[in-house]
Design a protein around this motif. Sequence first.
Motif, PDB file in Angstrom:
ATOM      1  N   LYS A 243      77.484  76.840  51.364  1.00 43.74           N
ATOM      2  CA  LYS A 243      76.264  76.075  51.117  1.00 43.74           C
ATOM      3  C   LYS A 243      75.248  76.456  52.189  1.00 43.74           C
ATOM      4  CE  LYS A 243      76.801  71.719  50.062  1.00 43.74           C
ATOM      5  NZ  LYS A 243      76.988  70.234  50.171  1.00 43.74           N
ATOM      6  N   VAL A 244      74.030  76.777  51.782  1.00 47.51           N
ATOM      7  CA  VAL A 244      72.993  77.256  52.692  1.00 47.51           C
ATOM      8  C   VAL A 244      71.738  76.400  52.523  1.00 47.51           C
ATOM      9  CG1 VAL A 244      71.518  79.210  53.313  1.00 47.51           C
ATOM     10  CG2 VAL A 244      73.883  79.623  52.580  1.00 47.51           C
ATOM     11  N   GLY A 245      71.211  75.904  53.618  1.00 45.41           N
ATOM     12  CA  GLY A 245      69.998  75.085  53.507  1.00 45.41           C
ATOM     13  C   GLY A 245      69.365  74.859  54.861  1.00 45.41           C
ATOM     14  N   ALA A 246      68.335  74.111  54.851  1.00 47.55           N
ATOM     15  CA  ALA A 246      67.699  73.507  53.681  1.00 47.55           C
ATOM     16  C   ALA A 246      66.195  73.594  53.892  1.00 47.55           C
ATOM     17  CB  ALA A 246      68.123  72.055  53.527  1.00 47.55           C
ATOM     18  N   THR A 247      65.462  73.386  52.809  1.00 40.35           N
ATOM     19  CA  THR A 247      64.007  73.379  52.908  1.00 40.35           C
ATOM     20  C   THR A 247      63.498  71.951  53.065  1.00 40.35           C
ATOM     21  OG1 THR A 247      63.757  73.234  50.504  1.00 40.35           O
ATOM     22  CG2 THR A 247      63.804  75.447  51.480  1.00 40.35           C
ATOM     23  N   TYR A 248      62.251  71.840  53.501  1.00 41.45           N
ATOM     24  CA  TYR A 248      61.577  70.543  53.654  1.00 41.45           C
ATOM     25  C   TYR A 248      60.193  70.668  53.035  1.00 41.45           C
ATOM     26  CZ  TYR A 248      65.237  69.295  56.974  1.00 41.45           C
ATOM     27  OH  TYR A 248      66.447  69.024  57.559  1.00 41.45           O
ATOM     28  N   ASN A 263      63.603  82.166  47.906  1.00 42.94           N
ATOM     29  CA  ASN A 263      63.167  83.319  48.696  1.00 42.94           C
ATOM     30  C   ASN A 263      63.145  82.979  50.189  1.00 42.94           C
ATOM     31  OD1 ASN A 263      62.829  84.818  46.367  1.00 42.94           O
ATOM     32  ND2 ASN A 263      60.650  84.342  46.175  1.00 42.94           N
ATOM     33  N   GLU A 264      62.686  81.769  50.509  1.00 42.46           N
ATOM     34  CA  GLU A 264      62.608  81.371  51.909  1.00 42.46           C
ATOM     35  C   GLU A 264      63.996  81.243  52.526  1.00 42.46           C
ATOM     36  OE1 GLU A 264      61.148  80.093  55.608  1.00 42.46           O
ATOM     37  OE2 GLU A 264      60.204  81.162  53.934  1.00 42.46           O
ATOM     38  N   LEU A 265      64.913  80.605  51.823  1.00 42.51           N
ATOM     39  CA  LEU A 265      66.265  80.445  52.340  1.00 42.51           C
ATOM     40  C   LEU A 265      66.994  81.785  52.428  1.00 42.51           C
ATOM     41  CD1 LEU A 265      67.335  77.176  50.477  1.00 42.51           C
ATOM     42  CD2 LEU A 265      66.844  77.417  52.923  1.00 42.51           C
ATOM     43  N   THR A 266      66.762  82.645  51.454  1.00 45.88           N
ATOM     44  CA  THR A 266      67.381  83.973  51.482  1.00 45.88           C
ATOM     45  C   THR A 266      66.870  84.779  52.667  1.00 45.88           C
ATOM     46  OG1 THR A 266      67.628  83.970  49.066  1.00 45.88           O
ATOM     47  CG2 THR A 266      67.737  86.101  50.184  1.00 45.88           C
ATOM     48  N   ARG A 267      65.567  84.707  52.908  1.00 47.30           N
ATOM     49  CA  ARG A 267      64.982  85.430  54.041  1.00 47.30           C
ATOM     50  C   ARG A 267      65.583  84.949  55.361  1.00 47.30           C
ATOM     51  NH1 ARG A 267      61.405  84.463  57.818  1.00 47.30           N
ATOM     52  NH2 ARG A 267      60.869  82.410  56.992  1.00 47.30           N
ATOM     53  N   ARG A 268      65.681  83.623  55.521  1.00 44.77           N
ATOM     54  CA  ARG A 268      66.219  83.072  56.766  1.00 44.77           C
ATOM     55  C   ARG A 268      67.702  83.395  56.928  1.00 44.77           C
ATOM     56  NH1 ARG A 268      64.886  76.961  56.974  1.00 44.77           N
ATOM     57  NH2 ARG A 268      63.444  76.973  55.226  1.00 44.77           N
ATOM     58  N   LEU A 269      68.415  83.376  55.816  1.00 48.33           N
ATOM     59  CA  LEU A 269      69.837  83.707  55.882  1.00 48.33           C
ATOM     60  C   LEU A 269      70.042  85.163  56.296  1.00 48.33           C
ATOM     61  CD1 LEU A 269      72.789  82.988  55.513  1.00 48.33           C
ATOM     62  CD2 LEU A 269      72.537  83.404  53.048  1.00 48.33           C
ATOM     63  N   LYS A 270      69.215  86.059  55.798  1.00 51.42           N
ATOM     64  CA  LYS A 270      69.336  87.471  56.168  1.00 51.42           C
ATOM     65  C   LYS A 270      69.054  87.688  57.648  1.00 51.42           C
ATOM     66  CE  LYS A 270      68.371  89.541  51.657  1.00 51.42           C
ATOM     67  NZ  LYS A 270      67.406  90.310  50.824  1.00 51.42           N
ATOM     68  N   GLN A 271      68.168  86.862  58.219  1.00 51.02           N
ATOM     69  CA  GLN A 271      67.888  86.963  59.649  1.00 51.02           C
ATOM     70  C   GLN A 271      69.084  86.524  60.488  1.00 51.02           C
ATOM     71  OE1 GLN A 271      64.365  84.523  60.118  1.00 51.02           O
ATOM     72  NE2 GLN A 271      62.983  86.248  59.797  1.00 51.02           N
TER      73      GLN A 271
END
Length: 350
Positions: A243-248, A263-271
């Motif tokens: 589980k990956v999160g989260a946005t606000y 897209n935002e969560l994917t970008r942050r996860l790749k970082q």
Amino acid sequence: MQVDYLIVGQGLAGTVLCEHLLQMGKKVVVVDDLTLSNSSKVAGGLYNPITGRKMVKTWNCDNLFSYLIPFYQKLEQKLGVRFLIEKPIYRPFASTEELNEWMGKSAEENYAPYIKEIKDRSAYGDHVNDDFGGILLNKSGYVDTAMLINAYQSYLLAEGFYRNEVFSYDHLELLNKGVKYKDISADRVIFCDGRLAQNNPYFQWLPMRPVKGELLFVKTHTSIELIYNRGVFVIPLSDGICKVGATYDHENVDENITSKAQNELTRRLKQLANFDFEVIDQKAGVRPATKDRKPFVGTHPAHKELVVFNGLGAKGVSLAPFYANQLANHLETGDHLDSEVNIERFFSLI
């Protein structure tokens, strides 16, 4: 039917408060609609003693974290399900300066109970970018909130403590002593109705600030044992699913998933991540957050039979047990409520 308490809403707040009242020997009925969405069921469920960009102890940390784990463990035994997952959280450092700062903090009595280990070099480089090392936290993990709520709902149904219906304010009568709702007479009604509190005619003056949050579920071939948290949290579930999160999102307060959030969560996860992953699902929910980021707890100034327990926001898993206990004791024995959560702080808005 005569009961001590009528609880409106069976999200995390209603579930945890109901259990505290039942433990005190009180008779309780919960009214909720099984078909309505529930942000608690799609929450990350993380409990984390040290949070935020500046990495400080979460508000009221010592009180909250000494209470929540024993409470959830006892409830697991009662329900016969496992929903509390105690697991270290690893947060990579962004710089040598951050490493040095935490080497110093780890020796402080204020922080030591929550720090499992400081890594002064890369320790999990196969999984995440941690060139400067990182901090491994203690007294952390997550609650499978959907499993908890569903299991507790089954318990309430089996005991006859649950009414599956949309609560109707038109059917609530305030009496000289207590309340009446259809065929139920109660000493008090407690509203644990999440974001729906904005439509509550008795408590709509409370400054609720709902926040939309979106989560991803990803599949990886890498075996992950820790929770990783920097920019996003990564919670390993089972069979390679995380589980990956989260946005606000304070503007688009609905329950629709968006490509923007993905897209935002994917970008942050790749970082953060060095492991392969594939997005397999996405969820959205609306957190019942508040203007000052503190819960709403207490009784109506004009109608003492009306009570609210709401506004737990993104940290509901950590906040709910301690403040449910405090509210239950307040109602039954007159114990004080912390001024930071007591709704008296907003009486001037009425």
